[in-house]
Design a protein around this motif. Sequence first.
Motif, short mmCIF file in Angstrom:
data_model
loop_
_atom_site.label_atom_id
_atom_site.label_comp_id
_atom_site.label_asym_id
_atom_site.label_seq_id
_atom_site.Cartn_x
_atom_site.Cartn_y
_atom_site.Cartn_z
N THR A 188 55.72 41.21 -14.50
CA THR A 188 56.59 40.86 -13.37
C THR A 188 55.67 40.76 -11.93
OG1 THR A 188 57.18 43.38 -12.87
CG2 THR A 188 58.57 42.00 -14.57
N HIS A 189 54.48 41.28 -12.15
CA HIS A 189 53.90 41.49 -10.84
C HIS A 189 52.71 40.48 -10.89
CE1 HIS A 189 55.59 45.12 -9.23
NE2 HIS A 189 55.88 45.29 -10.53
N VAL A 190 52.12 40.21 -11.97
CA VAL A 190 50.97 39.50 -12.38
C VAL A 190 50.94 38.57 -13.44
CG1 VAL A 190 48.33 39.45 -12.40
CG2 VAL A 190 49.38 41.14 -11.09
N ASP A 191 50.78 37.12 -13.26
CA ASP A 191 50.55 36.44 -14.20
C ASP A 191 49.48 36.24 -15.06
OD1 ASP A 191 50.55 33.93 -16.00
OD2 ASP A 191 51.89 32.88 -14.50
N ARG A 192 49.31 36.81 -16.18
CA ARG A 192 48.01 36.83 -17.02
C ARG A 192 47.34 35.40 -17.07
NH1 ARG A 192 44.90 40.90 -16.75
NH2 ARG A 192 44.05 40.29 -18.64
N ASP A 193 48.48 34.44 -17.40
CA ASP A 193 47.93 33.04 -17.79
C ASP A 193 47.08 32.65 -16.65
OD1 ASP A 193 49.15 33.28 -20.22
OD2 ASP A 193 50.80 32.04 -19.59
N VAL A 194 47.55 32.88 -15.58
CA VAL A 194 46.72 32.47 -14.17
C VAL A 194 45.31 32.93 -14.28
CG1 VAL A 194 46.71 32.17 -11.73
CG2 VAL A 194 48.93 31.88 -12.78
N LEU A 195 45.30 34.43 -14.24
CA LEU A 195 43.89 34.76 -14.47
C LEU A 195 43.11 34.52 -15.41
CD1 LEU A 195 44.79 38.75 -13.48
CD2 LEU A 195 43.87 36.98 -12.03
N SER A 196 43.65 34.17 -16.64
CA SER A 196 42.95 33.62 -17.55
C SER A 196 42.25 32.53 -17.57
CB SER A 196 43.57 33.69 -19.06
OG SER A 196 43.91 34.77 -19.51
N ALA A 197 43.14 31.54 -16.63
CA ALA A 197 42.62 30.16 -16.24
C ALA A 197 41.46 30.24 -15.21
CB ALA A 197 43.81 29.14 -15.95
N SER A 220 49.48 33.33 -4.66
CA SER A 220 49.80 32.52 -5.68
C SER A 220 48.66 31.84 -6.70
CB SER A 220 50.40 31.15 -5.06
OG SER A 220 50.79 30.33 -5.96
N ASN A 221 47.68 31.60 -5.96
CA ASN A 221 46.28 31.03 -6.58
C ASN A 221 46.03 32.21 -7.60
OD1 ASN A 221 46.32 28.83 -5.15
ND2 ASN A 221 44.81 29.59 -3.74
N MET A 222 46.12 33.52 -7.21
CA MET A 222 45.49 34.54 -7.96
C MET A 222 46.60 35.19 -8.97
SD MET A 222 42.58 35.00 -7.07
CE MET A 222 42.13 36.47 -8.03
N GLY A 223 47.85 34.35 -9.10
CA GLY A 223 48.79 34.88 -10.10
C GLY A 223 49.65 36.26 -9.54
N ALA A 224 49.74 36.61 -8.39
CA ALA A 224 50.38 37.62 -8.01
C ALA A 224 51.94 37.16 -7.80
CB ALA A 224 49.80 38.13 -6.74
N VAL A 225 52.70 37.11 -8.85
CA VAL A 225 53.99 36.67 -8.72
C VAL A 225 54.93 37.13 -7.55
CG1 VAL A 225 56.03 35.96 -9.93
CG2 VAL A 225 53.75 36.08 -11.07
#
Length: 116
Positions: free
Chosen positions: A4-13, A61-66
Amino acid sequence: MDDTHVDRDVLSALQEVMEEGYPDLLDIFLADSEKRLSVLRTADSAALLVETAHSFKGSSSNMGAVRLTELCHQLEQQASSLPVNGVQELVREIDREFASVRPLYEAERQRCPAKI
């Protein structure tokens, strides 16, 4: 990591794209976030709040911090129209959210030591 806080997919990419630069990217995000929070806490104009919230929203946003992205977006949109105490409350929420996600990014940073 809490999705809910961080999008893991964004970090993986990001990790795939940045490769050895990924740990540096995490360090820069954490350091820049601290600076932006400091500006938000002490901003004395709506224009500075809007500008800082906008750049913080982009990096979050770039770092996936939703959730951080959502809160920065709210501040960017409402800084000019909210009363001072409303702005301060939103800044406190952003502060609390960053305090929640910072350990997640720090753990991610520990997981990916810099190449020597």
